[in-house]
Design a protein around this motif. Structure first.
Motif, PDB file in Angstrom:
ATOM      1  N   VAL A  81      33.492  38.379  45.175  1.00 35.01           N
ATOM      2  CA  VAL A  81      32.169  38.972  45.884  1.00 35.01           C
ATOM      3  C   VAL A  81      32.903  38.956  47.683  1.00 35.01           C
ATOM      4  O   VAL A  81      32.840  39.691  48.356  1.00 35.01           O
ATOM      5  N   LEU A  82      33.432  37.875  48.079  1.00 31.40           N
ATOM      6  CA  LEU A  82      33.717  37.493  49.296  1.00 31.40           C
ATOM      7  C   LEU A  82      34.599  39.178  49.880  1.00 31.40           C
ATOM      8  O   LEU A  82      34.101  39.454  51.146  1.00 31.40           O
ATOM      9  N   SER A  83      35.426  38.867  49.228  1.00 35.10           N
ATOM     10  CA  SER A  83      36.558  39.581  49.773  1.00 35.10           C
ATOM     11  C   SER A  83      36.526  40.693  49.769  1.00 35.10           C
ATOM     12  O   SER A  83      36.892  42.077  50.332  1.00 35.10           O
ATOM     13  N   ILE A  84      35.323  41.174  49.280  1.00 40.62           N
ATOM     14  CA  ILE A  84      34.960  42.984  48.363  1.00 40.62           C
ATOM     15  C   ILE A  84      33.595  42.983  49.905  1.00 40.62           C
ATOM     16  O   ILE A  84      33.875  44.439  50.205  1.00 40.62           O
TER      17      ILE A  84
ATOM     18  N   ALA B 245      37.317  50.823  41.522  1.00 44.48           N
ATOM     19  CA  ALA B 245      39.022  51.176  40.538  1.00 44.48           C
ATOM     20  C   ALA B 245      39.126  50.179  41.344  1.00 44.48           C
ATOM     21  O   ALA B 245      40.237  49.077  41.284  1.00 44.48           O
ATOM     22  N   GLN B 246      39.564  49.988  42.615  1.00 44.22           N
ATOM     23  CA  GLN B 246      39.615  48.979  43.530  1.00 44.22           C
ATOM     24  C   GLN B 246      38.821  47.276  42.974  1.00 44.22           C
ATOM     25  O   GLN B 246      40.080  46.075  42.986  1.00 44.22           O
ATOM     26  N   ILE B 247      37.703  47.761  42.828  1.00 47.40           N
ATOM     27  CA  ILE B 247      36.998  45.882  42.278  1.00 47.40           C
ATOM     28  C   ILE B 247      37.469  45.933  40.962  1.00 47.40           C
ATOM     29  O   ILE B 247      38.076  44.305  41.124  1.00 47.40           O
ATOM     30  N   ARG B 248      38.218  46.819  40.037  1.00 48.70           N
ATOM     31  CA  ARG B 248      38.468  45.590  39.356  1.00 48.70           C
ATOM     32  C   ARG B 248      39.721  45.514  39.592  1.00 48.70           C
ATOM     33  O   ARG B 248      40.167  44.239  39.058  1.00 48.70           O
ATOM     34  N   SER B 249      40.618  45.876  40.446  1.00 48.81           N
ATOM     35  CA  SER B 249      42.251  45.566  40.449  1.00 48.81           C
ATOM     36  C   SER B 249      42.112  43.896  40.891  1.00 48.81           C
ATOM     37  O   SER B 249      42.551  43.252  41.310  1.00 48.81           O
ATOM     38  N   LEU B 250      40.329  44.294  42.474  1.00 47.47           N
ATOM     39  CA  LEU B 250      40.952  42.766  43.200  1.00 47.47           C
ATOM     40  C   LEU B 250      40.580  42.087  41.817  1.00 47.47           C
ATOM     41  O   LEU B 250      41.048  40.628  42.279  1.00 47.47           O
ATOM     42  N   ILE B 251      39.669  41.738  41.308  1.00 51.40           N
ATOM     43  CA  ILE B 251      39.321  40.488  40.189  1.00 51.40           C
ATOM     44  C   ILE B 251      40.057  40.468  39.677  1.00 51.40           C
ATOM     45  O   ILE B 251      40.342  38.862  38.767  1.00 51.40           O
TER      46      ILE B 251
ATOM     47  N   ALA C 273      34.432  41.727  35.485  1.00 52.02           N
ATOM     48  CA  ALA C 273      34.896  43.829  35.768  1.00 52.02           C
ATOM     49  C   ALA C 273      33.918  44.558  35.582  1.00 52.02           C
ATOM     50  O   ALA C 273      32.965  44.999  36.693  1.00 52.02           O
ATOM     51  N   ALA C 274      32.885  44.374  34.371  1.00 50.88           N
ATOM     52  CA  ALA C 274      31.791  45.468  34.215  1.00 50.88           C
ATOM     53  C   ALA C 274      30.645  45.022  34.906  1.00 50.88           C
ATOM     54  O   ALA C 274      30.296  45.925  35.278  1.00 50.88           O
ATOM     55  N   LEU C 275      30.324  43.745  35.251  1.00 48.63           N
ATOM     56  CA  LEU C 275      29.666  42.998  35.779  1.00 48.63           C
ATOM     57  C   LEU C 275      29.632  43.515  37.314  1.00 48.63           C
ATOM     58  O   LEU C 275      28.400  44.441  37.733  1.00 48.63           O
ATOM     59  N   LEU C 276      30.637  43.423  37.830  1.00 50.51           N
ATOM     60  CA  LEU C 276      30.688  44.011  39.483  1.00 50.51           C
ATOM     61  C   LEU C 276      30.132  45.649  39.725  1.00 50.51           C
ATOM     62  O   LEU C 276      29.876  45.867  40.633  1.00 50.51           O
ATOM     63  N   ILE C 277      31.055  46.130  38.640  1.00 50.78           N
ATOM     64  CA  ILE C 277      31.057  47.387  38.560  1.00 50.78           C
ATOM     65  C   ILE C 277      29.603  48.081  38.693  1.00 50.78           C
ATOM     66  O   ILE C 277      29.146  49.359  39.070  1.00 50.78           O
TER      67      ILE C 277
ATOM     68  N   ILE D 247      24.145  49.328  42.878  1.00 51.13           N
ATOM     69  CA  ILE D 247      23.655  49.736  44.413  1.00 51.13           C
ATOM     70  C   ILE D 247      24.274  51.297  45.073  1.00 51.13           C
ATOM     71  O   ILE D 247      23.376  52.343  45.887  1.00 51.13           O
ATOM     72  N   GLU D 248      25.148  52.614  44.195  1.00 53.38           N
ATOM     73  CA  GLU D 248      25.223  53.573  44.864  1.00 53.38           C
ATOM     74  C   GLU D 248      24.215  55.021  44.595  1.00 53.38           C
ATOM     75  O   GLU D 248      24.029  56.381  45.220  1.00 53.38           O
ATOM     76  N   LEU D 249      23.700  54.169  43.092  1.00 56.25           N
ATOM     77  CA  LEU D 249      22.455  54.648  42.999  1.00 56.25           C
ATOM     78  C   LEU D 249      21.660  55.075  44.114  1.00 56.25           C
ATOM     79  O   LEU D 249      20.312  56.123  44.492  1.00 56.25           O
ATOM     80  N   ARG D 250      20.928  53.877  44.570  1.00 53.83           N
ATOM     81  CA  ARG D 250      19.987  53.383  45.839  1.00 53.83           C
ATOM     82  C   ARG D 250      20.096  54.788  47.035  1.00 53.83           C
ATOM     83  O   ARG D 250      19.942  54.778  47.669  1.00 53.83           O
ATOM     84  N   ALA D 251      22.106  53.930  47.386  1.00 54.79           N
ATOM     85  CA  ALA D 251      22.699  54.567  48.679  1.00 54.79           C
ATOM     86  C   ALA D 251      22.705  56.122  48.615  1.00 54.79           C
ATOM     87  O   ALA D 251      22.758  56.010  50.056  1.00 54.79           O
ATOM     88  N   ILE D 252      22.849  56.473  47.787  1.00 52.15           N
ATOM     89  CA  ILE D 252      23.734  58.427  47.890  1.00 52.15           C
ATOM     90  C   ILE D 252      22.711  58.843  47.504  1.00 52.15           C
ATOM     91  O   ILE D 252      22.045  58.524  46.511  1.00 52.15           O
ATOM     92  N   PRO D 253      21.881  59.653  48.726  1.00 46.25           N
ATOM     93  CA  PRO D 253      21.143  61.201  47.643  1.00 46.25           C
ATOM     94  C   PRO D 253      21.778  61.453  46.755  1.00 46.25           C
ATOM     95  O   PRO D 253      22.560  62.201  47.262  1.00 46.25           O
ATOM     96  N   GLY D 254      20.519  61.880  45.594  1.00 44.60           N
ATOM     97  CA  GLY D 254      21.052  62.930  44.503  1.00 44.60           C
ATOM     98  C   GLY D 254      22.433  62.073  43.358  1.00 44.60           C
ATOM     99  O   GLY D 254      22.186  63.276  42.753  1.00 44.60           O
ATOM    100  N   ARG D 255      22.515  60.790  43.937  1.00 44.96           N
ATOM    101  CA  ARG D 255      23.513  60.772  43.093  1.00 44.96           C
ATOM    102  C   ARG D 255      22.788  59.778  41.424  1.00 44.96           C
ATOM    103  O   ARG D 255      21.250  59.898  41.600  1.00 44.96           O
TER     104      ARG D 255
END
Length: 504
Positions: free
Chosen positions: A301-304, A424-430, A473-477, A483-491
């Motif tokens: 989490v800190l690295s992300i 995908a990078q989050i999955r690879s990172l963990i 990995a599933a939890l982080l995704i 967050i994506e739904l709230r941050a990006i309009p129209g998602r």
């Protein structure tokens, strides 16, 4: 999960069917061209095998657990190593293996290794003086009797130093029973007791750091520990790099081979239940997995978070074509992406930050922050490139400044292009954090190895670690999707999309 476990077990049984059937009964049978003999890397056993079995093929083994498993599965014909480790493993229920009668060579001499950078004055001579005293008063013999003969794994109460004059940092492995291992979630063993007794005698507080055997000598060379108590053998190469104390133990060398008569349990389901109990419930070993999960999540989490911020800041510095910023960023990304993760991690820990007080966790966060920042930079670059230049021109015509146009027009359109790669990078990172055990970090993978070192089984610890990584990995995704739904309009979420499709 149970289906995965049953499938893995079935494949293991099928693999074992193709192994050799000729039982090895004596040392003479090992000196054959088609015989594979395993030894630990950087150990004295390599020379013994070369001398006594010159025709055999020598195979390097990473650790004791892997060696025992390879023997029972027929991947190696024999393993040459610490006879006490082998006897205790068999005593604790290791199946599919047995010891040949006799010993090989004069035995290995183990001692405490001294860091050349220790700040404790005259540490080697002080350890030798301490060993001489406990040998003279019978304490050392009593310890050997209790740990090696009686196999009593209970750590005695050893008084801590009052008003300590020094702080003693000890490197160990926690993976070589009965010398250094975990019992009831706490470090225990002959070498651990020896180190605690020495710290009390010296008037020092004590701290243990856990390493693999591959990393424990570099930890002393880099000054991360003052000394090593880990049943570490005195090899010529090690003695060139480190000073050693007088012998703490002389280890007989034994040979383990496969025993097919004890390799297959009578009741498969009963064996699964026993393995589950040994892996998770006995000595509350589930707590080790819980600690490992916490460390893995902390690093990830800190690295992300830090990697996202640094990668975004680097992109903003380079966005307008600044030559210096672009040249520095390109070089850093080339350096980070061209280097194996474990090499980058060890360079940072043993070289760059060797003279600092940064912990292995902190250095791991730095390493994976750099890796994730490089990925974020490239993701943003590709996402912004996917947005046509006409968007900026239109924004300028409406009176937007460059910064306003980027954050209000370009970035919202670029993020949907970058987000799949980001996840995908989050999955690879963990998954990549599994190597942090090289720098004394007890993450999920390291804790799985520690449990394996006590149970002498690969099945449940490895399957458990794999399943937990999937869940994390599933939890982080899932969190990133929220967050994506709230941050990006129209998602829209997949649930909203399905509802709209049903309404139509």
């Amino acid at each position: 999960m149970m289906a995965v476990m049953l499938l893995a077990a079935a494949l293991g049984l099928l693999a074992s069917c193709g192994s050799k059937n000729d039982a090895i009964e004596s040392f003479d049978q090992l000196n054959q061209p088609d015989v594979k003999i395993g030894v630990a890397s950087d150990s004295t056993e390599f020379a013994l095998v070369q001398e006594n079995f010159p025709q055999a093929e020598i195979v390097y083994a990473k650790d004791l657990m892997s060696s025992f498993e390879s023997i029972s599965q027929g991947k190696m014909d024999a393993f040459v190593g610490n006879k006490i480790n082998m006897e205790l493993a068999l005593h604790n229920g290791l199946k599919g293996t047995r010891l040949l009668d006799g010993t090989l060579g004069p035995g290995n001499v183990a001692g405490a290794a001294i860091s050349p950078h220790t700040e404790i004055p005259d540490l080697k001579n002080r350890i030798n003086e301490f060993l001489g005293q406990i040998k003279a008063d019978g304490t050392l013999d009593e310890m050997r009797e209790r740990w090696m003969v009686k196999r009593d794994m209970t750590m005695p109460d050893i008084p801590e130093a009052k008003d300590p004059k020094y702080h003693l940092t000890v490197g160990t492995t926690g993976m070589s029973e009965p010398f250094t291992c975990y019992v009831d979630g706490e470090l225990s063993g002959y070498d651990i007791e020896l180190a605690k007794r020495f710290a009390s005698w010296l008037g020092a507080s004590i701290e243990f750091k856990i390493y693999d055997y591959e990393g424990i000598v570099p930890s002393a060379l880099g000054g991360d520990v003052d000394c090593i108590f880990a049943n570490l053998y005195k090899t010529p190469e090690r003695q060139q790099a480190l000073e050693f104390s007088d012998p703490t133990f002389i280890v007989e060398v034994g040979i383990m081979v496969r025993d097919e008569s004890s390799g297959t349990p009578a009741n498969f389901l009963a064996s699964l239940e026993e393995s589950f109990d040994k892996t998770f419930m006995r000595e509350n070993r589930w707590q080790l997995f819980a600690q490992g999960i916490g460390t893995t999540l902390l690093i990830t989490v800190l690295s992300i978070l830090l990697g996202t911020l640094i990668g975004f800041a680097a992109f903003m510095a380079c966005r307008k074509g600044n030559r210096v910023a672009n040249a520095v960023t390109r070089f850093c990304i080339w350096l980070i992406e061209g280097m194996p993760v474990v090499v980058l991690l060890m360079i940072l820990y043993y070289i760059v930050f060797s003279n600092t007080d940064l912990s292995g966790v902190a250095v791991s966060v730095i390493a994976f922050t750099l890796i994730f920042a490089a990925a974020v930079f490239n993701m943003l670059k590709a996402g912004v490139a996917a947005v046509g230049p006409g968007q900026m021109e239109a924004a300028y015509s409406l009176g937007y400044t460059d910064t306003m146009a980027f954050f209000n027009i370009v970035l919202p359109q670029a993020l949907p292009h970058a987000m799949p790669t980001y996840k995908a990078q989050i999955r690879s990172l963990i998954k990549a954090t599994a190597v942090v055990g090289y720098v004394a970090v007890q993450d999920l993978t390291k804790m799985g190895d520690i449990v394996r070192s006590r149970t002498y089984e690969a099945f449940f610890p490895l399957i458990a670690v794999a399943v937990i990584y999937f869940v994390l990995a599933a939890l982080l995704i899932w969190m990133v999707n929220r967050i994506e739904l709230r941050a990006i309009p129209g998602r829209k979420s997949s649930e909203d999309t399905q509802k709209e499709a049903q309404e139509q």
